[in-house]
Design an enzyme around this catalytic site. Structure first.
Site, short mmCIF file in Angstrom:
data_model
loop_
_atom_site.label_atom_id
_atom_site.label_comp_id
_atom_site.label_asym_id
_atom_site.label_seq_id
_atom_site.Cartn_x
_atom_site.Cartn_y
_atom_site.Cartn_z
N HIS A 35 53.32 34.56 -39.96
CA HIS A 35 52.93 33.93 -41.22
C HIS A 35 53.63 34.60 -42.40
O HIS A 35 53.74 35.82 -42.45
CB HIS A 35 51.42 34.03 -41.44
CG HIS A 35 50.61 33.34 -40.39
ND1 HIS A 35 50.41 33.86 -39.13
CD2 HIS A 35 49.93 32.15 -40.42
CE1 HIS A 35 49.65 33.02 -38.42
NE2 HIS A 35 49.35 32.00 -39.18
N LYS A 46 54.92 30.22 -32.98
CA LYS A 46 54.30 29.60 -34.15
C LYS A 46 54.82 30.29 -35.41
O LYS A 46 54.73 31.52 -35.54
CB LYS A 46 52.77 29.71 -34.09
CG LYS A 46 52.05 29.08 -35.28
CD LYS A 46 50.54 29.25 -35.16
CE LYS A 46 49.81 28.63 -36.34
NZ LYS A 46 48.35 28.85 -36.28
#
Length: 237
Positions: free
Chosen positions: A127, A153
């Site tokens: 992230h 991700k």
């Protein structure tokens, strides 16, 4: 009948067991494909509590215990955080365990080993709430993630439309990859996930847990419209 292969996940961010179970029931009724149990949101979470929650929900789950640095709320030590994730390795309905790429390598390898032993799939996540790295840097991150786990991700913040296109470029080049551009500017990337055969996209069942999230009703409507449009095109060929 055309059916999207991309699963819709909804995060559960409630703080106590009773609210978590009520929310899970609601999200299942709204036809989520999988639920993300955000352990970091639970007040004073214990292994026994997590086990009871997962067994009671009785539905496919992504177990996530997010660090503060990556947008989470966990207040304990890194070892405590990883030990709670270890609990999830042997729970029947946990399909995936989310592990941050930037977790301390020793602890990361430890939990990855436990997941492997239990044959639980892993999502390796990254992230950046401030910017979108270049396509080359994102590719490097995704390649590192895929060397470690089953699904990569990347969740990043765009400053302009070009940044959101960088995320699409990653999904177009990499299989088994979740790519999300945050904020209102990047919200459409959540819908585009099915176009690139992304295994999972994230919606909200009511509570917004990340900038630019889309509610599940809208997500399903838009995905179904896209699939119907594709079907019409096929019929015309």
């Amino acid at each position: 009948m055309l059916i999207s292969q991309t699963k819709i996940a909804i995060p559960i961010m409630q703080k106590n067991e009773e609210d978590i179970l009520k929310t899970a029931e609601d999200y299942i009724k709204k036809e989520a494909d999988i639920l993300e149990l955000r352990i970091d949101a639970i007040t004073d979470a214990t292994s026994e509590m997590i086990e009871n929650i997962v067994d009671t929900i009785f539905f496919p789950i992504i177990a996530t215990n997010r660090t503060k640095s990556e947008g989470g709320d966990f207040l304990g030590s890194e070892r405590e955080r990883i030990n709670l994730l270890k609990t999830c390795c042997n729970l029947k309905h946990v399909e995936y365990i989310d592990i941050e790429l930037q977790t301390d390598p020793c602890l990361r390898d430890y939990i990855l080993g436990k997941c492997s032993d239990a044959e639980v799939k892993t999502i390796i996540s990254y992230h950046d709430f401030e910017k979108t790295p270049s396509v080359d840097n994102l590719l490097e991150i995704v390649n590192q993630e895929k060397e470690l786990g089953n699904i990569a991700k990347v969740v990043v913040m765009p400053k302009d439309l070009e940044d959101t296109i960088s995320v699409l470029a990653i999904m177009s080049r990499c299989d088994n990859t979740i790519g999300i551009s945050m904020g209102e500017l990047g919200s459409y990337t959540r819908l585009m996930a099915s176009k690139f055969n992304s295994p999972i996209t994230f919606a909200t069942g009511g509570d917004v847990t990340a900038p630019g999230q889309i509610d599940i009703e809208t997500m399903k409507l838009m995905l179904n419209m896209d699939l119907m449009d594709e079907g019409d095109l096929l019929d015309d060929i």
